[in-house]
Design an enzyme around this catalytic site. Structure first.
Site, PDB file in Angstrom:
ATOM      1  N   ALA A  65      77.998 118.987  46.496  1.00 35.53           N
ATOM      2  CA  ALA A  65      77.053 118.389  45.559  1.00 35.53           C
ATOM      3  C   ALA A  65      75.664 118.513  46.182  1.00 35.53           C
ATOM      4  CB  ALA A  65      77.410 116.929  45.323  1.00 35.53           C
ATOM      5  N   GLY A 110      81.805 118.788  47.227  1.00 34.91           N
ATOM      6  CA  GLY A 110      81.991 119.037  45.796  1.00 34.91           C
ATOM      7  C   GLY A 110      82.401 120.477  45.503  1.00 34.91           C
ATOM      8  N   GLU A 113      86.029 120.574  46.040  1.00 32.55           N
ATOM      9  CA  GLU A 113      86.653 119.810  44.954  1.00 32.55           C
ATOM     10  C   GLU A 113      86.683 120.613  43.654  1.00 32.55           C
ATOM     11  OE1 GLU A 113      83.897 116.625  46.054  1.00 32.55           O
ATOM     12  OE2 GLU A 113      85.597 115.254  45.972  1.00 32.55           O
ATOM     13  N   GLU A 133      81.850 115.024  53.537  1.00 35.29           N
ATOM     14  CA  GLU A 133      81.031 113.913  53.025  1.00 35.29           C
ATOM     15  C   GLU A 133      80.776 112.821  54.060  1.00 35.29           C
ATOM     16  OE1 GLU A 133      83.516 115.344  51.358  1.00 35.29           O
ATOM     17  OE2 GLU A 133      82.892 115.720  49.294  1.00 35.29           O
TER      18      GLU A 133
HETATM   19  N1  CAA Z   1      72.880 120.288  48.822  1.00 36.06           N
HETATM   20  C1  CAA Z   1      71.618 120.718  48.732  1.00 36.06           C
HETATM   21  N2  CAA Z   1      71.152 121.785  49.420  1.00 36.06           N
HETATM   22  C2  CAA Z   1      72.003 122.431  50.232  1.00 36.06           C
HETATM   23  C3  CAA Z   1      73.347 122.028  50.373  1.00 36.06           C
HETATM   24  C4  CAA Z   1      73.795 120.895  49.615  1.00 36.06           C
HETATM   25  N3  CAA Z   1      75.070 120.467  49.627  1.00 36.06           N
HETATM   26  N4  CAA Z   1      73.955 122.847  51.261  1.00 36.06           N
HETATM   27  C5  CAA Z   1      73.015 123.731  51.659  1.00 36.06           C
HETATM   28  N5  CAA Z   1      71.840 123.487  51.030  1.00 36.06           N
HETATM   29  C6  CAA Z   1      70.552 124.199  51.159  1.00 36.06           C
HETATM   30  C7  CAA Z   1      69.893 123.872  52.495  1.00 36.06           C
HETATM   31  O1  CAA Z   1      69.198 122.656  52.421  1.00 36.06           O
HETATM   32  C8  CAA Z   1      68.989 125.085  52.648  1.00 36.06           C
HETATM   33  O2  CAA Z   1      67.873 124.915  51.815  1.00 36.06           O
HETATM   34  P1  CAA Z   1      66.357 125.050  52.434  1.00 36.06           P
HETATM   35  O3  CAA Z   1      66.279 126.487  52.842  1.00 36.06           O
HETATM   36  O4  CAA Z   1      65.484 124.704  51.270  1.00 36.06           O
HETATM   37  O5  CAA Z   1      66.295 124.114  53.589  1.00 36.06           O
HETATM   38  C9  CAA Z   1      69.829 126.226  52.048  1.00 36.06           C
HETATM   39  O6  CAA Z   1      70.804 125.605  51.213  1.00 36.06           O
HETATM   40  C10 CAA Z   1      70.565 127.029  53.094  1.00 36.06           C
HETATM   41  O7  CAA Z   1      71.335 126.134  53.865  1.00 36.06           O
HETATM   42  P2  CAA Z   1      71.295 126.085  55.480  1.00 36.06           P
HETATM   43  O8  CAA Z   1      69.966 126.547  55.962  1.00 36.06           O
HETATM   44  O9  CAA Z   1      71.767 124.730  55.899  1.00 36.06           O
HETATM   45  O10 CAA Z   1      72.393 127.205  55.811  1.00 36.06           O
HETATM   46  P3  CAA Z   1      73.275 127.302  57.120  1.00 36.06           P
HETATM   47  O11 CAA Z   1      73.935 128.639  57.053  1.00 36.06           O
HETATM   48  O12 CAA Z   1      72.486 126.986  58.335  1.00 36.06           O
HETATM   49  O13 CAA Z   1      74.391 126.146  56.983  1.00 36.06           O
HETATM   50  C11 CAA Z   1      76.067 124.861  55.806  1.00 36.06           C
HETATM   51  C12 CAA Z   1      75.361 126.232  55.962  1.00 36.06           C
HETATM   52  C13 CAA Z   1      76.920 124.591  57.061  1.00 36.06           C
HETATM   53  C14 CAA Z   1      76.991 124.977  54.587  1.00 36.06           C
HETATM   54  C15 CAA Z   1      75.012 123.754  55.634  1.00 36.06           C
HETATM   55  O14 CAA Z   1      74.104 124.154  54.623  1.00 36.06           O
HETATM   56  C16 CAA Z   1      75.589 122.429  55.241  1.00 36.06           C
HETATM   57  O15 CAA Z   1      76.137 121.726  56.070  1.00 36.06           O
HETATM   58  N6  CAA Z   1      75.470 122.041  53.946  1.00 36.06           N
HETATM   59  C17 CAA Z   1      75.897 120.765  53.468  1.00 36.06           C
HETATM   60  C18 CAA Z   1      77.402 120.711  53.300  1.00 36.06           C
HETATM   61  C19 CAA Z   1      77.826 119.333  52.806  1.00 36.06           C
HETATM   62  O16 CAA Z   1      77.648 118.346  53.472  1.00 36.06           O
HETATM   63  N7  CAA Z   1      78.445 119.304  51.599  1.00 36.06           N
HETATM   64  C20 CAA Z   1      78.882 118.052  51.001  1.00 36.06           C
HETATM   65  C21 CAA Z   1      77.826 117.489  50.117  1.00 36.06           C
HETATM   66  S1  CAA Z   1      78.193 115.867  49.531  1.00 36.06           S
HETATM   67  C22 CAA Z   1      79.286 116.080  48.248  1.00 36.06           C
HETATM   68  O17 CAA Z   1      79.685 117.190  47.935  1.00 36.06           O
HETATM   69  C23 CAA Z   1      79.682 114.829  47.534  1.00 36.06           C
HETATM   70  C24 CAA Z   1      80.792 115.005  46.573  1.00 36.06           C
HETATM   71  O18 CAA Z   1      81.938 115.088  46.944  1.00 36.06           O
HETATM   72  C25 CAA Z   1      80.528 114.954  45.145  1.00 36.06           C
END
Ligand code: CAA
Length: 259
Positions: A65, A110, A113, A133
């Protein structure tokens, strides 16, 4: 601004692509609404027999998400966001067409999911899956706490949800989180090949089989078995049943009519 999802048709196969590669296809409210509408439409479309869901770009199916959008939400708004995800996944479950996830990279939170809400999951050997999460102080909100243990068992679900660790594609295959892993550059080919196999079957039978498999997730055994018996009666009223059996007896390929 580019469309947040893309829908393409080829023969009777629809492909939906999550299209925010700059944000690793993170799921925002607009995407959830558009996906819901797309699945509703494709479920009713007579010229569609199967659907592939994948992510744009080389890195992600969906990295979760949208965390930036969630940053400003209060509790009630978080609940509504979760409900939006649930409505989408309810529509996917009720969709009469099989949905195949082609997991081309990160499927986290998400994103994982959303893949869980598909009927079949094929992963690239570069895919990484998980429910991270807890790393940001929240819990799965698009069904992960319910669908993940049903698919991989309580122990693996607990480990993934409590640690927030991601697993590689091979581990996901071993625990049954994905059906199979294929080389990255073969992913869409393999997904289409599997979809083509399904498209060659009787459409009414596929729709009823999906409804029965959904019943297996949701009903006690006796009710599910009764549901299957009724569906077997219903499939017996279709032209596809007449054609399928006649074609077998005449030693030829069936020509489905789709009801
Ligand atoms: N939401 C918003 N933006 C996201 C994102 C997310 N879930 N995941 C990645 N992005 C964005 C980053 O912020 C970045 O944007 P900017 O360039 O503007 O900063 C861009 O995508 C590229 O990401 P990274 O630079 O972080 O890429 P990376 O290769 O270094 O890392 C990753 C990849 C390990 C997937 C890392 O992006 C990450 O950890 N993302 C978050 C994963 C996460 O926590 N997901 C769960 C979200 S909560 C949820 O999903 C709740 C639910 O159940 C409903």
């Amino acid at each position: 601004m580019a469309d947040v999802i893309k829908v393409e048709m080829s023969e009777r196969l629809a492909t939906i692509t999550l299209n925010r590669p700059e944000a690793l296809n993170a799921l925002n409210a607009k995407m959830l609404s558009e996906l819901t509408m797309a699945f509703e439409h494709l479920s009713m479309a007579a010229d569609v027999g199967a659907i592939i869901l994948t992510g744009a770009g080389d890195k992600a199916f969906a990295a979760g998400a949208d965390i930036k959008d969630m940053a400003g939400l209060n509790g009630m708004e978080m609940q509504r966001f979760s409900e939006k995800g649930r409505r989408l996944e309810d529509v996917m479950a009720a969709c009469s067409k099989p949905i195949l996830a082609a997991i081309n990279g990160y499927a986290l939170g998400g994103g994982c999911e959303l893949a869980l809400a598909c009927d079949i999951r094929i992963a690239s050997d570069r895919a990484k899956l998980g429910q991270p999460e807890v790393n940001i102080g929240i819990i799965p909100g698009f069904g992960g706490s319910q669908r993940l243990p049903r698919l991989v068992g309580a122990g693996w679900a607990a480990e993934l949800v409590f640690t927030g660790d991601s697993i590689d594609a091979a581990t996901a295959e071993r625990i049954g989180l994905v059906n199979r892993v294929v080389p990255h550059d073969r992913l869409m080919h393999e997904a289409r090949a599997l979809a083509s196999k399904i498209l060659a079957k009787g459409p009414a039978a596929i729709a009823l089989a999906k409804a029965c498999l959904r019943a297996a997730q949701e009903m006690p055994l006796a009710a599910g078995l009764a549901f299957e018996t009724s569906a077997f009666g219903l499939v017996g009223t279709t032209q596809d049943k007449e054609e399928g059996i006649r074609a077998f007896l005449e030693k030829r390929a069936p020509a489905w009519k789709g009801a």
